[in-house]
Design an enzyme around this catalytic site. Structure first.
Site, PDB file in Angstrom:
ATOM      1  N   HIS A 871       0.965  -1.200  -0.143  1.00 23.82           N
ATOM      2  CA  HIS A 871       0.155  -0.133   0.032  1.00 23.82           C
ATOM      3  C   HIS A 871       0.957   1.219   0.067  1.00 23.82           C
ATOM      4  CE1 HIS A 871      -3.026  -2.833   1.546  1.00 23.82           C
ATOM      5  NE2 HIS A 871      -3.867  -2.145   0.606  1.00 23.82           N
ATOM      6  N   ASN A 872       1.507   1.691  -1.194  1.00 22.89           N
ATOM      7  CA  ASN A 872       2.112   2.688  -1.175  1.00 22.89           C
ATOM      8  C   ASN A 872       1.780   3.577  -2.536  1.00 22.89           C
ATOM      9  OD1 ASN A 872       3.324   0.998  -3.337  1.00 22.89           O
ATOM     10  ND2 ASN A 872       4.918   0.214  -2.133  1.00 22.89           N
ATOM     11  N   SER A 873       2.499   4.501  -2.875  1.00 23.80           N
ATOM     12  CA  SER A 873       2.222   5.226  -4.154  1.00 23.80           C
ATOM     13  C   SER A 873       2.354   4.535  -5.365  1.00 23.80           C
ATOM     14  CB  SER A 873       3.075   6.247  -4.084  1.00 23.80           C
ATOM     15  OG  SER A 873       4.283   6.130  -4.456  1.00 23.80           O
ATOM     16  N   LEU A 874       2.938   3.383  -5.551  1.00 22.48           N
ATOM     17  CA  LEU A 874       2.983   2.524  -6.644  1.00 22.48           C
ATOM     18  C   LEU A 874       1.626   1.689  -6.838  1.00 22.48           C
ATOM     19  CD1 LEU A 874       4.659   1.758  -9.175  1.00 22.48           C
ATOM     20  CD2 LEU A 874       5.530  -0.108  -7.635  1.00 22.48           C
ATOM     21  N   HIS A 875       1.217   1.368  -5.704  1.00 20.91           N
ATOM     22  CA  HIS A 875      -0.184   0.823  -5.865  1.00 20.91           C
ATOM     23  C   HIS A 875      -1.430   1.825  -6.140  1.00 20.91           C
ATOM     24  CE1 HIS A 875      -3.662  -1.412  -4.683  1.00 20.91           C
ATOM     25  NE2 HIS A 875      -4.207  -0.365  -3.980  1.00 20.91           N
ATOM     26  N   HIS A 911      -7.040   6.866  -2.628  1.00 14.99           N
ATOM     27  CA  HIS A 911      -7.709   5.932  -2.101  1.00 14.99           C
ATOM     28  C   HIS A 911      -7.054   5.136  -1.011  1.00 14.99           C
ATOM     29  CE1 HIS A 911      -5.849   2.977  -4.595  1.00 14.99           C
ATOM     30  NE2 HIS A 911      -6.319   2.099  -3.529  1.00 14.99           N
ATOM     31  N   ASP A 912      -5.764   5.466  -0.888  1.00 11.42           N
ATOM     32  CA  ASP A 912      -5.097   4.555   0.210  1.00 11.42           C
ATOM     33  C   ASP A 912      -4.140   5.659   0.819  1.00 11.42           C
ATOM     34  OD1 ASP A 912      -6.039   2.188   0.391  1.00 11.42           O
ATOM     35  OD2 ASP A 912      -4.949   1.358  -1.229  1.00 11.42           O
ATOM     36  N   ASP A1029      -9.182  -1.578  -8.311  1.00 11.57           N
ATOM     37  CA  ASP A1029      -8.557  -1.787  -6.702  1.00 11.57           C
ATOM     38  C   ASP A1029      -8.316  -3.398  -6.583  1.00 11.57           C
ATOM     39  OD1 ASP A1029      -7.108  -1.191  -4.627  1.00 11.57           O
ATOM     40  OD2 ASP A1029      -8.949  -1.250  -3.357  1.00 11.57           O
ATOM     41  N   GLN A1080      -4.514 -17.680  -3.070  1.00 13.55           N
ATOM     42  CA  GLN A1080      -4.882 -16.892  -4.398  1.00 13.55           C
ATOM     43  C   GLN A1080      -6.056 -17.541  -5.010  1.00 13.55           C
ATOM     44  OE1 GLN A1080      -3.797 -13.720  -5.161  1.00 13.55           O
ATOM     45  NE2 GLN A1080      -2.963 -13.914  -3.173  1.00 13.55           N
TER      46      GLN A1080
END
EC number: 3.1.4.53
Length: 1209
Positions: A871-875, A911-912, A1029, A1080
Site C-alpha cells: 500500500h504505497n504510491s505505486l499501488h 484511495h490509500d 483496486d 490466491q
C-alpha cells in the site's frame, strides 16, 4: 472496347435467337404466354405488364421472354427491341429486394422492397397502365415510335439481353423528375435514379444494386454498413464491369446450348426461373424449367391457369419498412391503406414462395432464398403445379421522394448482411436457408415442419446464373442445412432501427435487447439531479443504446450455484418457460419475444420475484384468454404484452391437461413470490436481499472449502473477516467464538498472561482527535515549480525518454507499472496522474492549473508510506491507471461527464493515502485512535478521505479552486462514495447492488440501463474503481506474481506485530503457516471472479480479455498447489462441530503427517484431534505420543500462538 464487346455478344445472341422464331399471341394485358417452339431463357417473369429487363426471349414467346421483373414484349419474333427510357414511380420506400430490380442485381438501400423497379439504364418506355388491356397493334406502334430514338447499340444488341448478366447497357438520355409524372404509378424506380438523373448525364452508370450483386458474384466480402447510413455499394465500377464481362463469357455457352421446342409456363413467376442448385452446382440451368413444364402443362396454349393479370403487381415479401420519424407517419398510413386495397385484389392469385426477412430490410430476399438449394413440396399439389404455401404479407410504408431525400447520406460500406429464414409450407417442408455475411451477433433459424418428401427446385431470375452459383456455394458453407429453431434473426445495429426496419427505437429495444444480457445507454446529464439527460430511446441520440451480447460459455462463479435451502428455483433461468404449457411456449416462440430472457441466469432475489410475477401474469392471460388491456400501464416493450396479443393456437379450456398443469404451476409460482416477499425486512432495501443471499452462499462455499484441505480453514477465515461486512453478521448462520464456553475460558486464561504485555506494547497515544493524524507539515517541494516550464511528465527524471515511452501506453491493460516507478524516481503516482489528466484534457475542462495540480500530487504522494511493501504510491498509480483503462471501455464511451471522470480518477489517486500497512480489523482490535474516531466503520477509508481533503487546504494545492460551489460539492460527494466503496468489507454489498440493478432492468423488459440518476451512475463508478483496486489477478502473470509477493510480505509484517503484541494472528498473516498458492485460488474464486464476471457482463464484450487472463492466472496457481491430504479423523467432542472453521494442519506439516498416521494406526481407536489452532510443533507432539492419546494439546513453542483464529467469525 466495351462497346465492341457488347456489339459482338449481342450479334451472337441475335443470330442464335433468330433460329427460334415462332408465332405467339398476346392476352391483351401485357402478360402474354407464348406458344411457339422457342425456349425463353430467364423464365416467364413479368411485372406490371412492363417490357423491362429480360433475358433471351424464346422464339414464339409474345411476352414471355422477360427474365427480370418484366415480361418480354417481342411480337412473336423472339428478339426484343430496345425502347426509349422513361421513368415512373408510384411509391418509393427505403429498400428493395433483388427481384424488384431487373437484370439480376441487388438493390440499393433506397430501392422499394415491395414494388418492382428498374434501373435507369435499363428502363424502357412502359404502357401507362399495366392493368388496362391494349391491343398488339397499339403496342407495336408505340415500340416503333420509340425505336427511332435508339442508336447503333439499340439496333444490334438488346439492352435486355445484356441485362440478364448484370450488364449496364443503355443509352445516355438525360432524365428529369418531370419525365415521371405522366407515366405509370404502379412501378416505382429507385431513389438513386431520381437523385442522380436530374440534370446530369449518365454515361453507363452502374446502379448500386448491380455493384452489390457483382461484388457478391466475384467473391468480394461485403462490409457491414456504418451506423446512421443507408446501405449501398462502394465498389469500383471498372472492377464491376470486368466481373460482369467474365460472367457473360461463362454463361454464353450454357444459354446457347439449351434445348429448343420448349415454352415455359408462367404460372408462378418465381417458380419458373432457372438457377443452379446449391446442392448440385453442375445442374443444367434448363432442367428445372423442364421439370416444372411437365408439372404445369396446360392443354390450352393461349391461357395458363396459373397466370393472372394482377400477378404483374406481385411484390416481394419483405417486412413492412416503417420510418421512425413521426412527421412522415401520416404519409405512411395512407400508403399502407392503398397497398391493403391493392392486396385485397390479389388474394385469388397464386402467391410466390414465402420468404421471411428476419432483419428489417433485405436487399436480395427472393433471389437469395431461391438460391438455397431445394424446397420440399407439400403432399398434395394444386392444379398447375402451384404449391400451397403460407404467405407472410406485410403492409408497405412508402415515404414520398421528398422525404426520402432526407435519408440519403454518404456511406463507406457495402450492403448490410442479410439472413433469410423461409417458412415451410402448410403441408410441411424442409426449408433451406441462406446466410450472407452473417456474424455472431445475428441469430438465425428457419422454421421447419415435417411433411412430404417430394422436392422441386426453386428458381429465380433476379441474378445471373454465375452469381447464383457463387451465392449458393458460399451460403452452403455458412449454413449447409436448415436447422429447426424458434428464434429468428434479430437486428444487429441501431442503424437499422433508425432507418425504419423495426419501426421506432423503443420497439427495437423491446424485441432485441430483452434477449441480451445488459445494455448501457450512452447519455449525459448532470450528476446531481439528472437534468439535461437525453432519453436513450430517442432516435436522434448519437448512440441511443449499446447492445451487449450474451457472454460466451465459461466457468461461472459460485453466485450461479444452487441455494436450494432458501429458494425454489435458484437459477431462475427458465422461470417463465419452465412453468408454461407447450402451447404457451409455441406462442412465445412465434412472436419473437424473449423466452424468459433467453440464456440469462437471474440470481438476484428481487429480479427473480419480478420474473415470477411476470410469468404469473402471462399464465393468467393464457388461462383466461383475456386480451391485455390497452390502458395497462405495462410498457409496450414488455414481453407479456406482446405475448398475449394473438394466441396462435386454440384457447385452453378448463379440464384439459395443459390447462390444469399451467394453473398448478401458476399457483406454485405465486406462492414462491409471496414467500420471498414475506421475508423482506422493511428497513432494508431490495438490494440487501441479494447481498444476504450472496453472503449466505459464500459461507456455504467457504464451509466446504475449509473442509476440503488443511489450509482451507485459514483462507476461509481470511475471506470472511476481510470481505464480509460485520454489521450484518448476525444474519449469517454461523456461530461466533464467544458462543463457545470452552474457547472463551481458554482465551480468558491466555489473555490474563499476556494482558500486561499487550498493554505495554500498545503504541503511544497519538495527537488529539480533533486533529487529523498523518498530515505532515507542508514540504519544501510544494512551491518548487517556480519556472514557466513544467516537467513534461510532471516529474524531473534523467530517464525521461524511457518514462515517456511507458507513459504512452497508459491506455493499455497491464502496463509495466514497476518500470514507471523506477524511471520516475519513485514518483509513479505524480507522473501517471498528470499524464492521464493531460491526455483527457481534464485540466482544461475542470479549470485546474497545471502547476497547482503538480503541487497537490507531489504532496499527496509524499503522504503515501514508502515503507509499505504494497500500500504505497505505486499501488495508487496502478489503480489510477487501471481506472483510466476501464473508463475508456467502448461501452462507457460518452456516458460520464468530465466532472464524473475527474472525480473517479481523483478518488483512485487518494484511495490509500497514509495507509499504515495494517488492516481495518487490526486497528479495531487494537483500539487505535483511528478506530475510535471513525467508530470502527471503514476506518482506513475515512482516514484516506480526511487526509486527502485536508491536503487540498495547503497553500497552492487546491486543484478545485476554480470550480463553482455546486460542482465542488458534487465532486466531493462522488469522491467520498467511491473511496468508501474500496472498503473490502463492503465487497458483497457492492456486488449485490450492481447485479440487482442490472438484472432488475433486464427483467423489467426495457433491457436498457438508463443511468438517469445519481444513485445508478455512482454505483457503476464505485464498481469500476473497486474492480481497479482488485485488478492485480487480472494482470499478466509476471505482474500478478510480483504484486502477490508484496501483499503477502505486508500481511506477514502485520502478523509479526500481532505476535509480538500478544494479539491473535490474523488469517493469512502468519508467515510460518501461510499457503500463498491456495489462498490466491480461493481469493479469485470467491472474490475477484464474481466481481469481474459481473463487470464483464455489464460491458460485454469489452472485458473478455481481462476475464480470460484472470482464469489463466487462476489455473496457474491451481497447478502450483502441492497435494494436500484430506482432514484427519472425526472429532471426539461433538460440541466442536458447531465451530464454523476448525484450524487444522497445514501443508508445511506434510513430512510429519506420515508419522502421525502411523501413530494413529498403532494406537487402535485413538484419533488425532485438534481443539484449537495448532502448528507443526503440536503435530510432532501428537505423533510422539505414539498410540496412547496422540494429537493432544501441545505446549507453545517458537512463539506460536495456541489460540483460535476465528478472524471475526
Amino acid at each position: 472496347m466495351m462497346r465492341l464487346a457488347r456489339f459482338t455478344q449481342g450479334f451472337s445472341f441475335n443470330k442464335n435467337v433468330a433460329k427460334h422464331r415462332g408465332s405467339g399471341s398476346s392476352n391483351g394485358t401485357g402478360n402474354g404466354s407464348g406458344t411457339g417452339n422457342g425456349q425463353g431463357l430467364g423464365g416467364s417473369c413479368s411485372a406490371n405488364g412492363l417490357a423491362a429487363t429480360g433475358g433471351v426471349g424464346g422464339g414464339g414467346g409474345s411476352g414471355s421472354g422477360g427474365g427480370g421483373c418484366g415480361s418480354g414484349s417481342g411480337s412473336g419474333s423472339g428478339k426484343r427491341k430496345s425502347k426509349a427510357r422513361t421513368k415512373c414511380f408510384g411509391g418509393t420506400v427505403f429498400r428493395c429486394c433483388l427481384p424488384c430490380r431487373g437484370g439480376g442485381s441487388a438493390a440499393p438501400a433506397t430501392s422499394p422492397p415491395q414494388t418492382p423497379a428498374q434501373t435507369p439504364d435499363e428502363l424502357k418506355v412502359i404502357p401507362e397502365d399495366c392493368n388496362l388491356e391494349k391491343s398488339a397493334e397499339q403496342k407495336r406502334d408505340l415500340l416503333e415510335r420509340n425505336n427511332k430514338e435508339d442508336d447503333l447499340l439499340n439496333r444490334t444488341v438488346s439492352g435486355s439481353e445484356l441485362d440478364l448478366y448484370g450488364g449496364a447497357g443503355g443509352g445516355t438520355k438525360k432524365h428529369s423528375l418531370a419525365d415521371t409524372i405522366d407515366t405509370s404509378v404502379t412501378t416505382p424506380i429507385s431513389l438513386k435514379t431520381l437523385i442522380n438523373d436530374v440534370d446530369e448525364e449518365l454515361d453507363q452508370q452502374l446502379s448500386a444494386a448491380d455493384i452489390a450483386a457483382a461484388s457478391l458474384a466475384s467473391g468480394l466480402v461485403a462490409r457491414r454498413a456504418e451506423p446512421e447510413t443507408l446501405s449501398d455499394a462502394s465498389v469500383s465500377p471498372t472492377a464491376v464491369v470486368q466481373q460482369q464481362q467474365q460472367q457473360q463469357q461463362q454463361l454464353q455457352q450454357p444459354l446457347l446450348q439449351s434445348q429448343p421446342h420448349f415454352v415455359p409456363s408462367s404460372g408462378n413467376i418465381l417458380s419458373q426461373v432457372t438457377l443452379y442448385s446449391g446442392s448440385n452446382p453442375s445442374t443444367n440451368p434448363c432442367q428445372s424449367a423442364v421439370q416444372n413444364q411437365g408439372q404445369n402443362s396446360n392443354p390450352n396454349p393461349n391461357q395458363n391457369p396459373n397466370t393472372n393479370p394482377n400477378q404483374n403487381q406481385q411484390r416481394c415479401s419483405c417486412q413492412p419498412q416503417t420510418s421512425p420519424l413521426p412527421h412522415i407517419k401520416e404519409e405512411e398510413e395512407s400508403d399502407q391503406a392503398n397497398f391493403k386495397h391493392q392486396t385485397s385484389l390479389k388474394e385469388h392469385q397464386p402467391l410466390p414462395p414465402p420468404i421471411t426477412i428476419a432483419t428489417g430490410y433485405c436487399g436480395s430476399c427472393e433471389s437469395v432464398h431461391h438460391s438455397s438449394a431445394t424446397s420440399s413440396s407439400a403432399g398434395t399439389v394444386p392444379p398447375g403445379g402451384q404449391q400451397t404455401q403460407e404467405y407472410i404479407a406485410g403492409t408497405s410504408s412508402t415515404p414520398s421522394p421528398r422525404i426520402k431525400l432526407k435519408f440519403r447520406k454518404p456511406h463507406k460500406s457495402c450492403w448490410s448482411r442479410i439472413v433469410l429464414a423461409p417458412i415451410g409450407s402448410a403441408g410441411g417442408s424442409s426449408s433451406a436457408t441462406t446466410v450472407i455475411g452473417s456474424n455472431s451477433n445475428e441469430t438465425l433459424a428457419s422454421s421447419s415442419t415435417t411433411g412430404g418428401t417430394a422436392t422441386t427446385t426453386q428458381n429465380s431470375s433476379s441474378v445471373s446464373v454465375a452469381a447464383h452459383h457463387r451465392l449458393t456455394s458460399s451460403s452452403a458453407s455458412a449454413l449447409a442445412t436448415s436447422h429447426p429453431s424458434n428464434s429468428q434473426l434479430l437486428p444487429t445495429s441501431k442503424m437499422q432501427a433508425e432507418q425504419g426496419s423495426i419501426g421506432d427505437l423503443q420497439k427495437y429495444h423491446s424485441r432485441y435487447l430483452k434477449n441480451r444480457r445488459h445494455t448501457l445507454a450512452n447519455v449525459r446529464f448532470d450528476v446531481e439531479n439528472g437534468q439535461g439527460a437525453r432519453s436513450p430511446l430517442e432516435g436522434g441520440s448519437p448512440s441511443a443504446g449499446l447492445v451487449l451480447q450474451n457472454l460466451p460459455q465459461r466457468r461461472e462463479s459460485f453466485l450461479y450455484r444452487s441455494d436450494s435451502d432458501f429458494e425454489m428455483s435458484p437459477k431462475s433461468m427458465s422461470r417463465n418457460s419452465s412453468i408454461a404449457s407447450e402451447r404457451f411456449k409455441e406462442q412465445e416462440a412465434s412472436i419473437l419475444v424473449d423466452r424468459s430472457h433467453g440464456e440469462d441466469l437471474i440470481v438476484t432475489p428481487f429480479a427473480q420475484i419480478l420474473a415470477s410475477l411476470r410469468s404469473v401474469r402471462n399464465n393468467l392471460l393464457s388461462l383466461t384468454n383475456v386480451p391485455a388491456s390497452n390502458k395497462s400501464r405495462r410498457p409496450n416493450q414488455s414481453s407479456s404484452a406482446s405475448r398475449s396479443g394473438n394466441p396462435p393456437g386454440a384457447p385452453l379450456s378448463q379440464g384439459e391437461e395443459a390447462y390444469t398443469r399451467l394453473a398448478t404451476d401458476t399457483i406454485e409460482e405465486l406462492d414462491w413470490c409471496l414467500d420471498q416477499l414475506e421475508t423482506i425486512q422493511t428497513h432494508r432495501s431490495v438490494s440487501d436481499m441479494a447481498s444476504l443471499k450472496f453472503k449466505r452462499m459464500l459461507n456455504k462455499e467457504l464451509s466446504h472449502f475449509s473442509e476440503s484441505s488443511r489450509s482451507g480453514n485459514q483462507i476461509s477465515e481470511y475471506i470472511c473477516s476481510t470481505f464480509l461486512d460485520k454489521q450484518q453478521e448476525f444474519d449469517l448462520p454461523s456461530l461466533r467464538v464467544e458462543d463457545n464456553p470452552e474457547l472463551v475460558a481458554a482465551n480468558a486464561a491466555a489473555g490474563q498472561q499476556s494482558a500486561g504485555q499487550y498493554a505495554r506494547s500498545r503504541s503511544p497515544r497519538g495527537p488529539p482527535m480533533s486533529q487529523i493524524s498523518g498530515v505532515k507539515r507542508p514540504l519544501s517541494h510544494t512551491n518548487s515549480f517556480t519556472g514557466e516550464r513544467l516537467p513534461t511528465f510532471g516529474v524531473e527524471t534523467p530517464r525521461e525518454n524511457e518514462l515517456g515511452t511507458l507513459l504512452g501506453e497508459l491506455d493499455t491493460w497491464g502496463i509495466q507499472i514497476f518500470s514507471i516507478g523506477e524511471f520516475s524516481v519513485n514518483r509513479p503516482l505524480t507522473c501517471v496522474a498528470y499524464t492521464i489528466f493531460q491526455s483527457r484534457e481534464l485540466l482544461t475542462s475542470l479549470m485546474i492549473p497545471p502547476k497547482t495540480f503538480l503541487n497537490f500530487m507531489s504532496t499527496l504522494e509524499d503522504h503515501y508510506v514508502k515503507d509499505n511493501p504494497f500500500h504505497n504510491s505505486l499501488h495508487a498509480a496502478d489503480v489510477t491507471q487501471s481506472t483510466n483503462v476501464l473508463l475508456n471501455t467502448p461501452a462507457l464511451e460518452g456516458v460520464f461527464t468530465p466532472l464524473e471522470v475527474g472525480g473517479a480518477l481523483f478518488a483512485a489517486c487518494i484511495h490509500d493515502v497514509d495507509h499504515p500497512g495494517l488492516t481495518n480489523q487490526f486497528l479495531v482490535n487494537s483500539s487505535s485512535e483511528l478506530a475510535l474516531m471513525y467508530n470502527d466503520e471503514s476506518v482506513l477509508e475515512n482516514h484516506h478521505l480526511a487526509v486527502a481533503f485536508k491536503l487540498l487546504q495547503n497553500q497552492g494545492c487546491d486543484i478545485f479552486c476554480n470550480m463553482q460551489k455546486k460542482q465542488r460539492q458534487t465532486l466531493r460527494k462522488m469522491v467520498i462514495d467511491i473511496v468508501l466503496s474500496t472498503d473490502m468489507s463492503k465487497h458483497m454489498s457492492l456486488l449485490a447492488d450492481l447485479k440487482t440493478m442490472v438484472e432488475t432492468k433486464k427483467v423489467a423488459g426495457s433491457g436498457v440501463l438508463l443511468l438517469d440518476n445519481y444513485t445508478d451512475r455512482i454505483q457503476v463508478l464505485e464498481n469500476l474503481v473497486h474492480c481497479a483496486d482488485l485488478s492485480n489477478p487480472t494482470k499478466p502473470l509476471p505482474l500478478y506474481k510480483r504484486w502477490v509477493a508484496l501483499l503477502m510480505e505486508e500481511f506477514f509484517l502485520q502478523g509479526d506485530k500481532e505476535r509480538e503484541s500478544g494479539m491473535d494472528i490474523s488469517p493469512m498473516c502468519d508467515r510460518h503457516n501461510a499457503t500463498i498458492e491456495k489462498s490466491q485460488v480461493g481469493f479469485i474464486d470467491y472474490i475477484v471472479h464474481p466481481l469481474w464476471e459481473t463487470w464483464a457482463d455489464l460491458v460485454h464484450p469489452d472485458a473478455q480479455d481481462i476475464l480470460d487472463t484472470l482464469e489463466e492466472n487462476r489455473d496457474y496457481y491451481q497447478s502450483m498447489i502441492p497435494p494436500s491430504p484430506p482432514p484427519s479423523g472425526v472429532d471426539e467432542n461433538p460440541q466442536e462441530d458447531r465451530i464454523r472453521f476448525q484450524v487444522t494442519l497445514e501443508e508445511s506439516d506434510q513430512e510429519n503427517l506420515a508419522e502421525l498416521e502411523e501413530g494413529d494406526e498403532s494406537g487402535g481407536e485413538s484419533t488425532t484431534t485438534g481443539t484449537t489452532g495448532t502448528t507443526a510443533a503440536s503435530a510432532l507432539s501428537g505423533a510422539g505420543g505414539g498410540g496412547g492419546g496422540g494429537g493432544g494439546m501441545a505446549p507453545r513453542t517458537g512463539g506460536c500462538q495456541n489460540q483460535p483464529q476465528h478472524g471475526g467469525m
